[in-house]
Every structure is written in C-alpha cells, then in structure tokens.
Design a protein around this motif. Structure first.
Motif, PDB file in Angstrom:
ATOM      1  N   ALA A  54       0.832  -1.205   0.000  1.00  0.00           N
ATOM      2  CA  ALA A  54       0.000   0.000   0.000  1.00  0.00           C
ATOM      3  C   ALA A  54       0.872   1.262   0.000  1.00  0.00           C
ATOM      4  CB  ALA A  54      -0.929  -0.004   1.212  1.00  0.00           C
ATOM      5  N   ARG A  55       1.903   1.275   0.839  1.00  0.00           N
ATOM      6  CA  ARG A  55       2.810   2.434   0.881  1.00  0.00           C
ATOM      7  C   ARG A  55       3.530   2.623  -0.447  1.00  0.00           C
ATOM      8  NH1 ARG A  55       7.069   2.017   5.290  1.00  0.00           N
ATOM      9  NH2 ARG A  55       7.641   4.033   4.427  1.00  0.00           N
ATOM     10  N   LEU A  56       4.029   1.510  -0.992  1.00  0.00           N
ATOM     11  CA  LEU A  56       4.765   1.589  -2.249  1.00  0.00           C
ATOM     12  C   LEU A  56       3.857   2.042  -3.386  1.00  0.00           C
ATOM     13  CD1 LEU A  56       7.377   1.187  -3.816  1.00  0.00           C
ATOM     14  CD2 LEU A  56       6.732  -1.227  -4.088  1.00  0.00           C
ATOM     15  N   THR A  57       2.639   1.527  -3.423  1.00  0.00           N
ATOM     16  CA  THR A  57       1.695   1.920  -4.473  1.00  0.00           C
ATOM     17  C   THR A  57       1.427   3.415  -4.421  1.00  0.00           C
ATOM     18  OG1 THR A  57       0.676  -0.270  -4.545  1.00  0.00           O
ATOM     19  CG2 THR A  57      -0.646   1.568  -5.365  1.00  0.00           C
ATOM     20  N   ARG A  58       1.227   3.964  -3.222  1.00  0.00           N
ATOM     21  CA  ARG A  58       1.003   5.413  -3.094  1.00  0.00           C
ATOM     22  C   ARG A  58       2.202   6.204  -3.613  1.00  0.00           C
ATOM     23  NH1 ARG A  58      -1.127   3.784   1.844  1.00  0.00           N
ATOM     24  NH2 ARG A  58       0.795   4.338   2.925  1.00  0.00           N
ATOM     25  N   GLU A  59       3.401   5.782  -3.230  1.00  0.00           N
ATOM     26  CA  GLU A  59       4.613   6.487  -3.663  1.00  0.00           C
ATOM     27  C   GLU A  59       4.801   6.410  -5.177  1.00  0.00           C
ATOM     28  OE1 GLU A  59       7.110   8.175  -1.925  1.00  0.00           O
ATOM     29  OE2 GLU A  59       5.822   8.111  -0.162  1.00  0.00           O
ATOM     30  N   VAL A  60       4.633   5.217  -5.728  1.00  0.00           N
ATOM     31  CA  VAL A  60       4.829   5.025  -7.167  1.00  0.00           C
ATOM     32  C   VAL A  60       3.789   5.817  -7.945  1.00  0.00           C
ATOM     33  CG1 VAL A  60       4.721   3.317  -9.034  1.00  0.00           C
ATOM     34  CG2 VAL A  60       5.988   2.795  -6.961  1.00  0.00           C
ATOM     35  N   GLU A  61       2.536   5.744  -7.517  1.00  0.00           N
ATOM     36  CA  GLU A  61       1.482   6.486  -8.215  1.00  0.00           C
ATOM     37  C   GLU A  61       1.759   7.987  -8.181  1.00  0.00           C
ATOM     38  OE1 GLU A  61      -3.365   6.853  -8.487  1.00  0.00           O
ATOM     39  OE2 GLU A  61      -2.472   5.273  -7.253  1.00  0.00           O
ATOM     40  N   GLY A  62       2.263   8.489  -7.057  1.00  0.00           N
ATOM     41  CA  GLY A  62       2.617   9.903  -6.969  1.00  0.00           C
ATOM     42  C   GLY A  62       3.700  10.285  -7.967  1.00  0.00           C
ATOM     43  N   GLU A  63       4.707   9.416  -8.126  1.00  0.00           N
ATOM     44  CA  GLU A  63       5.766   9.688  -9.109  1.00  0.00           C
ATOM     45  C   GLU A  63       5.211   9.682 -10.530  1.00  0.00           C
ATOM     46  OE1 GLU A  63       8.715  10.792  -8.580  1.00  0.00           O
ATOM     47  OE2 GLU A  63       8.850  10.423  -6.429  1.00  0.00           O
ATOM     48  N   TYR A  64       4.314   8.732 -10.826  1.00  0.00           N
ATOM     49  CA  TYR A  64       3.702   8.707 -12.164  1.00  0.00           C
ATOM     50  C   TYR A  64       2.892   9.977 -12.405  1.00  0.00           C
ATOM     51  CZ  TYR A  64       4.784   3.704 -12.521  1.00  0.00           C
ATOM     52  OH  TYR A  64       5.417   2.500 -12.585  1.00  0.00           O
ATOM     53  N   ARG A  65       2.121  10.398 -11.411  1.00  0.00           N
ATOM     54  CA  ARG A  65       1.323  11.622 -11.568  1.00  0.00           C
ATOM     55  C   ARG A  65       2.221  12.821 -11.888  1.00  0.00           C
ATOM     56  NH1 ARG A  65      -3.693  10.645 -10.842  1.00  0.00           N
ATOM     57  NH2 ARG A  65      -4.441   9.142  -9.330  1.00  0.00           N
ATOM     58  N   ARG A  66       3.315  12.958 -11.121  1.00  0.00           N
ATOM     59  CA  ARG A  66       4.225  14.082 -11.362  1.00  0.00           C
ATOM     60  C   ARG A  66       4.842  14.010 -12.765  1.00  0.00           C
ATOM     61  NH1 ARG A  66       4.580  13.516  -5.937  1.00  0.00           N
ATOM     62  NH2 ARG A  66       6.151  11.896  -5.830  1.00  0.00           N
ATOM     63  N   ALA A  67       5.189  12.808 -13.215  1.00  0.00           N
ATOM     64  CA  ALA A  67       5.814  12.653 -14.531  1.00  0.00           C
ATOM     65  C   ALA A  67       4.820  12.900 -15.659  1.00  0.00           C
ATOM     66  CB  ALA A  67       6.426  11.258 -14.663  1.00  0.00           C
ATOM     67  N   LEU A  68       3.565  12.490 -15.474  1.00  0.00           N
ATOM     68  CA  LEU A  68       2.572  12.576 -16.552  1.00  0.00           C
ATOM     69  C   LEU A  68       1.794  13.891 -16.564  1.00  0.00           C
ATOM     70  CD1 LEU A  68       1.111   8.952 -16.327  1.00  0.00           C
ATOM     71  CD2 LEU A  68       2.827   9.810 -17.927  1.00  0.00           C
ATOM     72  N   LEU A  69       1.787  14.616 -15.456  1.00  0.00           N
ATOM     73  CA  LEU A  69       1.003  15.847 -15.341  1.00  0.00           C
ATOM     74  C   LEU A  69       1.278  16.861 -16.447  1.00  0.00           C
ATOM     75  CD1 LEU A  69      -1.122  17.349 -13.651  1.00  0.00           C
ATOM     76  CD2 LEU A  69       0.767  18.308 -12.311  1.00  0.00           C
ATOM     77  N   PRO A  70       2.540  17.163 -16.750  1.00  0.00           N
ATOM     78  CA  PRO A  70       2.787  18.170 -17.798  1.00  0.00           C
ATOM     79  C   PRO A  70       2.245  17.778 -19.181  1.00  0.00           C
ATOM     80  CG  PRO A  70       4.790  17.717 -16.550  1.00  0.00           C
ATOM     81  CD  PRO A  70       3.783  16.702 -16.138  1.00  0.00           C
ATOM     82  N   LEU A  73      -1.695  13.688 -18.826  1.00  0.00           N
ATOM     83  CA  LEU A  73      -1.990  12.261 -18.713  1.00  0.00           C
ATOM     84  C   LEU A  73      -1.894  11.748 -17.276  1.00  0.00           C
ATOM     85  CD1 LEU A  73      -0.036  11.150 -21.883  1.00  0.00           C
ATOM     86  CD2 LEU A  73      -2.520  11.183 -21.626  1.00  0.00           C
ATOM     87  N   ALA A  74      -1.952  12.650 -16.302  1.00  0.00           N
ATOM     88  CA  ALA A  74      -1.827  12.242 -14.900  1.00  0.00           C
ATOM     89  C   ALA A  74      -2.930  11.261 -14.504  1.00  0.00           C
ATOM     90  CB  ALA A  74      -1.839  13.460 -13.982  1.00  0.00           C
ATOM     91  N   GLY A  75      -4.058  11.305 -15.168  1.00  0.00           N
ATOM     92  CA  GLY A  75      -5.154  10.383 -14.885  1.00  0.00           C
ATOM     93  C   GLY A  75      -4.804   8.929 -15.153  1.00  0.00           C
ATOM     94  N   HIS A  76      -3.727   8.685 -15.887  1.00  0.00           N
ATOM     95  CA  HIS A  76      -3.297   7.315 -16.193  1.00  0.00           C
ATOM     96  C   HIS A  76      -2.337   6.752 -15.148  1.00  0.00           C
ATOM     97  CE1 HIS A  76      -5.222   7.187 -20.115  1.00  0.00           C
ATOM     98  NE2 HIS A  76      -4.839   8.442 -20.245  1.00  0.00           N
ATOM     99  N   ALA A  77      -2.027   7.536 -14.122  1.00  0.00           N
ATOM    100  CA  ALA A  77      -1.071   7.086 -13.100  1.00  0.00           C
ATOM    101  C   ALA A  77      -1.546   5.808 -12.412  1.00  0.00           C
ATOM    102  CB  ALA A  77      -0.831   8.194 -12.075  1.00  0.00           C
ATOM    103  N   GLY A  78      -2.831   5.740 -12.110  1.00  0.00           N
ATOM    104  CA  GLY A  78      -3.368   4.554 -11.451  1.00  0.00           C
ATOM    105  C   GLY A  78      -3.242   3.308 -12.315  1.00  0.00           C
ATOM    106  N   GLU A  79      -3.408   3.476 -13.615  1.00  0.00           N
ATOM    107  CA  GLU A  79      -3.287   2.345 -14.535  1.00  0.00           C
ATOM    108  C   GLU A  79      -1.851   1.826 -14.572  1.00  0.00           C
ATOM    109  OE1 GLU A  79      -4.690   4.044 -18.175  1.00  0.00           O
ATOM    110  OE2 GLU A  79      -6.635   4.518 -17.281  1.00  0.00           O
ATOM    111  N   LEU A  80      -0.882   2.723 -14.507  1.00  0.00           N
ATOM    112  CA  LEU A  80       0.517   2.306 -14.526  1.00  0.00           C
ATOM    113  C   LEU A  80       0.913   1.623 -13.216  1.00  0.00           C
ATOM    114  CD1 LEU A  80       2.178   5.396 -16.244  1.00  0.00           C
ATOM    115  CD2 LEU A  80       1.653   3.168 -17.261  1.00  0.00           C
TER     116      LEU A  80
END
Length: 180
Positions: A54-70, A73-80
C-alpha cells in the motif's frame, strides 16, 4: 525475455545489497501475510507486505502523476500502478524489514520496470495490460515513447539521490534491458 528477467534480478540485488533467502518468499511476495503498521512484521518475523504494498503503491502512483502531469496524462497514473509489485515485495522480504530507503529504492525499481513495459507495449502493439488500455493508446506512440523515457529517467534520478553505487547498478541494468 530471459535477459530481461536476469537483468531485473541483478537490479533486485542492487535494491537490497544484503539479499537473504527465505523459504516462503513466494507466498510473501504475493502479500499473503497479516496486515500491520509501518515497519510491522508478521508472525514469522517477516515484513508486513500488505502495508508495504500500500505504501509503495502510493509512492509510485505519486511519481507517475508528477511525470505525466505536464502532458495531461496524470489520470493514467493509477493504470501504470496496477502491477503486483512482485520484485519490490521480494526485495522487502530479502531486506527483512521495511524502511523509507527501501521504499524509495523500490519506487525506482518499479519505475524502471514500468518504463520497459510502456516501450514493450508499443513494440508489441499491446493494447491492454492489467485489464486497462496501454498508455500508448490514449497518448499516441510518440508521446508514450517520451513518457516511458521520462518514467525511466525519474527512476534513475531516484537511484542517483539514493547513492552512486545504486545508480550505477541501476544504469547498467537499464542498458542491458534496453539492449535486449
């Protein structure tokens, strides 16, 4: 494919330098242990992989959101983040306990792994992964290639912040995976 698995095995060893063997690591890697708090262990003395996941998923999803936001495509973070985190769970079992440093190393590991999957889906023209459309479908091939590279670069940056030895192992593995 063997080369890819071997390379990630090397990276897993880099994630946890003192890799210890555990007879029931396969069950633990799939989260079959009792839940608990931060750094908690189950009845066998192994780390609580449900909490870790659970902790790792939150951290990883946050990194995906930051990378995809610009790129909108931040909405795809959960899928990744939809994977099982098997490599990271094995690293936690090998470590014997969960620490913030292990979480960050596993975030880097998961980002590198996902970047190869993003690129693999483009090459194989895969349209679904973990039951959801692959990133290149909504993003397009060119943007997905860029985003896969950005995800990998973010993982490499996390590795560099951790320590030079970890970053070197990370880069060597990344080169072997992409040279396959």
């Amino acid at each position: 494919m063997f080369r890819l698995i071997h390379s990630f095995g090397d990276l897993l060893q880099a994630v946890q330098p003192h890799f210890h063997c555990c007879a029931d690591a396969r069950q633990m890697a799939h989260g079959i242990i009792r839940p608990g708090g931060h750094g908690a262990k189950d009845c066998s003395g192994q780390p609580d992989l449900l909490d870790f996941g659970a902790r790792l998923t939150r951290e990883v999803e946050g990194e995906y959101r930051r990378a995809l936001l610009p790129y909108g495509l931040a909405g795809h973070a959960g899928e990744l983040t939809a994977g099982r985190l098997v490599r990271s769970r094995l690293a936690a079992v090998a470590a014997g306990e969960v620490s913030d440093r292990l979480i960050r190393r596993c975030v880097a590991l998961e980002l590198l792994h996902t970047s190869t999957l993003i690129h693999d889906d483009i090459l194989d023209k895969g349209t679904v992964r973990h039951g959801v459309p692959t990133l290149w479908k909504p993003a397009g091939v060119e943007r997905a290639l860029l985003l896969g590279t950005i995800v990998a670069t973010t993982g490499l940056e996390i590795a560099q912040v951790d320590c030079a030895e970890f970053a070197r192992a990370f880069l060597e593995t990344f080169q072997r995976v992409n040279g396959a």
